[in-house]
Write an enzyme that holds these catalytic residues in place. Structure first.
Site, PDB file in Angstrom:
ATOM      1  N   LEU A  48     -31.411  10.498 -12.772  1.00 43.33           N
ATOM      2  CA  LEU A  48     -31.863  11.831 -13.160  1.00 43.33           C
ATOM      3  C   LEU A  48     -32.546  12.371 -11.915  1.00 43.33           C
ATOM      4  O   LEU A  48     -33.348  11.664 -11.305  1.00 43.33           O
ATOM      5  CB  LEU A  48     -32.885  11.753 -14.302  1.00 43.33           C
ATOM      6  CG  LEU A  48     -32.342  11.506 -15.706  1.00 43.33           C
ATOM      7  CD1 LEU A  48     -33.501  11.256 -16.677  1.00 43.33           C
ATOM      8  CD2 LEU A  48     -31.501  12.679 -16.188  1.00 43.33           C
ATOM      9  N   ASP A  49     -32.236  13.598 -11.512  1.00 42.91           N
ATOM     10  CA  ASP A  49     -32.858  14.090 -10.288  1.00 42.91           C
ATOM     11  C   ASP A  49     -34.350  14.320 -10.512  1.00 42.91           C
ATOM     12  O   ASP A  49     -34.857  14.235 -11.623  1.00 42.91           O
ATOM     13  CB  ASP A  49     -32.121  15.320  -9.732  1.00 42.91           C
ATOM     14  CG  ASP A  49     -32.264  16.551 -10.602  1.00 42.91           C
ATOM     15  OD1 ASP A  49     -33.381  16.825 -11.067  1.00 42.91           O
ATOM     16  OD2 ASP A  49     -31.257  17.250 -10.808  1.00 42.91           O
ATOM     17  N   GLU A  50     -35.032  14.595  -9.424  1.00 40.53           N
ATOM     18  CA  GLU A  50     -36.502  14.659  -9.442  1.00 40.53           C
ATOM     19  C   GLU A  50     -37.033  15.643 -10.480  1.00 40.53           C
ATOM     20  O   GLU A  50     -38.039  15.406 -11.126  1.00 40.53           O
ATOM     21  CB  GLU A  50     -36.956  15.070  -8.030  1.00 40.53           C
ATOM     22  CG  GLU A  50     -38.426  14.944  -7.794  1.00 40.53           C
ATOM     23  CD  GLU A  50     -38.804  15.278  -6.359  1.00 40.53           C
ATOM     24  OE1 GLU A  50     -39.999  15.235  -6.071  1.00 40.53           O
ATOM     25  OE2 GLU A  50     -37.913  15.606  -5.542  1.00 40.53           O
TER      26      GLU A  50
END
Length: 195
Positions: A48-50
């Site tokens: 999951l991106d930041e």
């Protein structure tokens, strides 16, 4: 004897889906190891991106990680978008939209997408999201069996409704349910079915 460990976590906003800093630019980044003392060899299954939140599976078993990543397991996201989303935009998401990926144009696969009628009850995010005084927002569900980098964000932008908040709520048959932000639950060997 199999001593592998498996966890499901609610990844908070602002964390990277990794355990080690592998770049100079990431010195100040927050990593999953700050949340819990995970066993050595732990890896996140998918990413999951930041700026994204929600369900992330962590395992010490590389075979399980490969299985989930290669089998087209469904991943469902609840997405708050900017604006009052139209039926046309939902239909476009369902049928596939053109996004940029690795410098090329990419057509997303058909997927499940629908508007969520009532606002889902998630914990408040650490970084405030603009409120309705700046115009309406909508919540939608998008279920993918693929996962290009930042794909959901690119898809909602492609139909004219940029993503404000993105939360993964399901991976196959494993659900986020009522977990709190940053919560970690150790689970038995995950049996992941497509749904």
């Amino acid at each position: 004897m199999n001593n592998n460990k498996h966890f499901k976590i609610y990844k908070p906003y602002g964390y990277l889906s990794q355990f080690v800093n592998n770049g100079q630019k990431q010195k100040s980044k927050r990593l999953l190891g700050e949340l819990y003392d995970f066993p050595s060899g732990s890896m996140s299954i998918g990413r999951l991106d930041e700026k994204s939140e929600g369900l992330l599976l962590i395992t010490t078993d590389g075979k399980i990680s490969n299985y989930i990543c290669s089998r087209g397991i469904e991943k469902e996201y609840y997405v708050q978008v900017d604006g009052s989303i139209t039926d046309e935009a939902i239909l476009a998401l369902q049928n596939g939209v053109e996004i940029g990926f690795d410098g090329k144009k990419y057509m997303t696969n058909p997927c499940k997408a629908f508007k969520i009628k009532s606002v889902p009850n998630f914990p408040e995010r650490s970084k405030k999201i603009r409120d309705d005084r700046h115009g309406p927002t909508s919540w939608i569900s998008i279920t993918l069996q693929e996962g290009k980098f930042r794909q959901v964000r690119k898809m909602t932008s492609a139909v004219g409704f940029p993503t404000l908040r993105l939360i993964r709520v399901r991976i196959g048959s494993i659900y986020l349910n009522q977990m709190g932000i940053g919560e970690i639950i150790e689970i038995d060997t995950p049996t992941i079915t497509s749904h």
